[in-house]
Design a protein around this motif. Structure first.
Motif, mmCIF file in Angstrom:
data_model
loop_
_atom_site.group_PDB
_atom_site.id
_atom_site.type_symbol
_atom_site.label_atom_id
_atom_site.label_comp_id
_atom_site.label_asym_id
_atom_site.label_seq_id
_atom_site.Cartn_x
_atom_site.Cartn_y
_atom_site.Cartn_z
ATOM 1 N N UNK A 131 -32.028 59.259 6.081
ATOM 2 C CA UNK A 131 -31.548 58.574 4.516
ATOM 3 C C UNK A 131 -31.627 56.950 4.662
ATOM 4 N N UNK A 132 -30.825 56.665 5.981
ATOM 5 C CA UNK A 132 -30.760 55.192 6.135
ATOM 6 C C UNK A 132 -31.934 54.492 6.312
ATOM 7 N N UNK A 133 -32.738 55.007 7.277
ATOM 8 C CA UNK A 133 -34.217 54.496 7.096
ATOM 9 C C UNK A 133 -34.878 54.258 6.038
ATOM 10 N N UNK A 134 -34.728 55.304 5.086
ATOM 11 C CA UNK A 134 -35.660 55.296 3.843
ATOM 12 C C UNK A 134 -34.897 53.867 3.059
ATOM 13 N N UNK A 135 -33.601 53.740 3.065
ATOM 14 C CA UNK A 135 -33.215 52.419 2.496
ATOM 15 C C UNK A 135 -33.747 51.260 2.998
ATOM 16 N N UNK A 136 -33.700 51.165 4.387
ATOM 17 C CA UNK A 136 -34.334 50.121 5.037
ATOM 18 C C UNK A 136 -35.651 49.882 4.657
ATOM 19 N N UNK A 137 -36.523 50.783 4.607
ATOM 20 C CA UNK A 137 -37.833 50.583 4.134
ATOM 21 C C UNK A 137 -38.043 50.413 2.860
ATOM 22 N N UNK A 138 -37.316 50.716 2.026
ATOM 23 C CA UNK A 138 -37.189 50.390 0.643
ATOM 24 C C UNK A 138 -36.952 48.846 0.298
ATOM 25 N N UNK A 139 -35.703 48.354 1.069
ATOM 26 C CA UNK A 139 -35.538 47.023 0.983
ATOM 27 C C UNK A 139 -37.025 46.108 1.557
ATOM 28 N N UNK A 140 -37.350 46.673 2.573
ATOM 29 C CA UNK A 140 -38.555 45.850 3.355
ATOM 30 C C UNK A 140 -39.708 45.817 2.274
ATOM 31 N N UNK A 141 -40.106 46.995 1.552
ATOM 32 C CA UNK A 141 -40.933 46.963 0.584
ATOM 33 C C UNK A 141 -40.983 45.959 -0.666
ATOM 34 N N UNK A 142 -39.611 45.798 -1.089
ATOM 35 C CA UNK A 142 -39.277 44.849 -2.149
ATOM 36 C C UNK A 142 -39.144 43.505 -1.680
ATOM 37 N N UNK A 143 -38.625 43.278 -0.378
ATOM 38 C CA UNK A 143 -38.331 42.013 0.057
ATOM 39 C C UNK A 143 -39.875 41.187 0.335
ATOM 40 N N UNK A 144 -40.542 42.161 0.946
ATOM 41 C CA UNK A 144 -41.716 41.364 1.484
ATOM 42 C C UNK A 144 -43.069 41.901 0.752
ATOM 43 N N UNK A 145 -43.067 42.798 -0.054
ATOM 44 C CA UNK A 145 -44.160 43.166 -0.792
ATOM 45 C C UNK A 145 -45.215 43.783 -0.005
#
Length: 258
Positions: A131-145
């Motif tokens: 669940x935490x990994x999914x949050x990290x990946x979600x931020x990555x996609x939003x921050x870096x596109x």
């Protein structure tokens, strides 16, 4: 800091003596090249080379042939002090595409300002499960596109195989993830690497990135690491310099797609 001495130590420990970054990866030495071979979800590429003008083109062709047989896109991680001096041009001629240049920045942990705390309304949580990994990946996609699938796979594999080799954190505003970062730890070396620090655009400029650097630096101190290393983009370099990081050289990813 003695820049030349620390850079030589970094080359020896983290590049020539590289260790696999996950359970599905292996590090190989082929001639005067050290590379990591991983699954299609992991990072594949060259981490170190000691080439001269006479042998560089043949070494490049060998890596292209080997990774192409595996059907793997791979990266040649070129540092500003690598030889021969025209290695970047040779890679481009061979079909590699260069990515934006970054700055290798290193700090001695004892010299860092570790008091930075997240701004009001932001809480920093450790990442320990899917669940935490999914949050990290979600931020990555939003921050870096960019797509976060590879990051999601790699981070979850690291946490599952050996949680002592990675520290990951996510910053939340309420229940919304707004920033995330990780630190990769290589037992037996003096360096811990800071990776993936990214903040959603609407939350930048509030000190969250700085707080996540300080959080990971404290974790490195607790684990006995002497140096922190970052491949810094131009946007994060000024923040890191204020914290006490020093630029040692540049690093440029060259990507080859079979």
């Amino acid at each position: 800091m003695d820049h030349a001495a620390v850079l030589a130590l970094f080359d020896r420990d983290m590049r020539e003596g590289a260790r696999p970054d996950g359970p599905d990866a292996r590090v190989e030495r082929v001639g005067r090249v050290v590379r990591q071979v991983s699954s299609e979800h992991g990072w594949n590429g060259v981490v170190w080379s000691d080439l001269d003008a006479a042998g560089a083109d043949a070494a490049i062709a060998e890596q292209i042939a080997d990774f192409s047989r595996l059907g793997r896109e791979f990266e040649w991680k070129l540092y500003g002090h690598d030889l021969p001096v025209d290695l970047g041009q040779r890679l481009r001629t061979a079909g590699f595409v260069s990515q934006p240049e970054e700055t290798l920045m290193i700090a001695e942990v004892a010299d860092l300002d570790l008091d930075a705390e997240p701004p009001a309304g932001i809480r920093v949580l450790p990442v320990t499960d899917s669940a935490g990994v999914d949050l990290v990946a979600r931020v990555h996609e939003e921050a870096f596109g960019t797509d976060g699938s590879r990051l999601r796979h790699q981070l979850l594999a690291q946490l599952t195989a050996d949680a002592d080799t990675v520290v990951a954190v996510v910053a939340l505003a309420g229940d919304t993830p707004v920033s995330a970062a990780r630190m990769e730890l290589v037992p037996g070396t003096r360096f811990a690497g800071l990776w993936g620090g990214g903040t959603a655009e609407d939350w930048r400029g509030r000190g969250i990135y700085r707080a996540l650097v300080a959080h990971r630096a404290r974790a490195a101190v607790n684990r006995g690491y002497r140096y922190l290393q970052v491949d810094a983009m131009s946007t994060s370099r000024p923040i890191l310099e204020r914290l006490g990081f020093e630029p040692l050289t540049t690093t440029t990813p060259y990507v080859y797609t079979p």
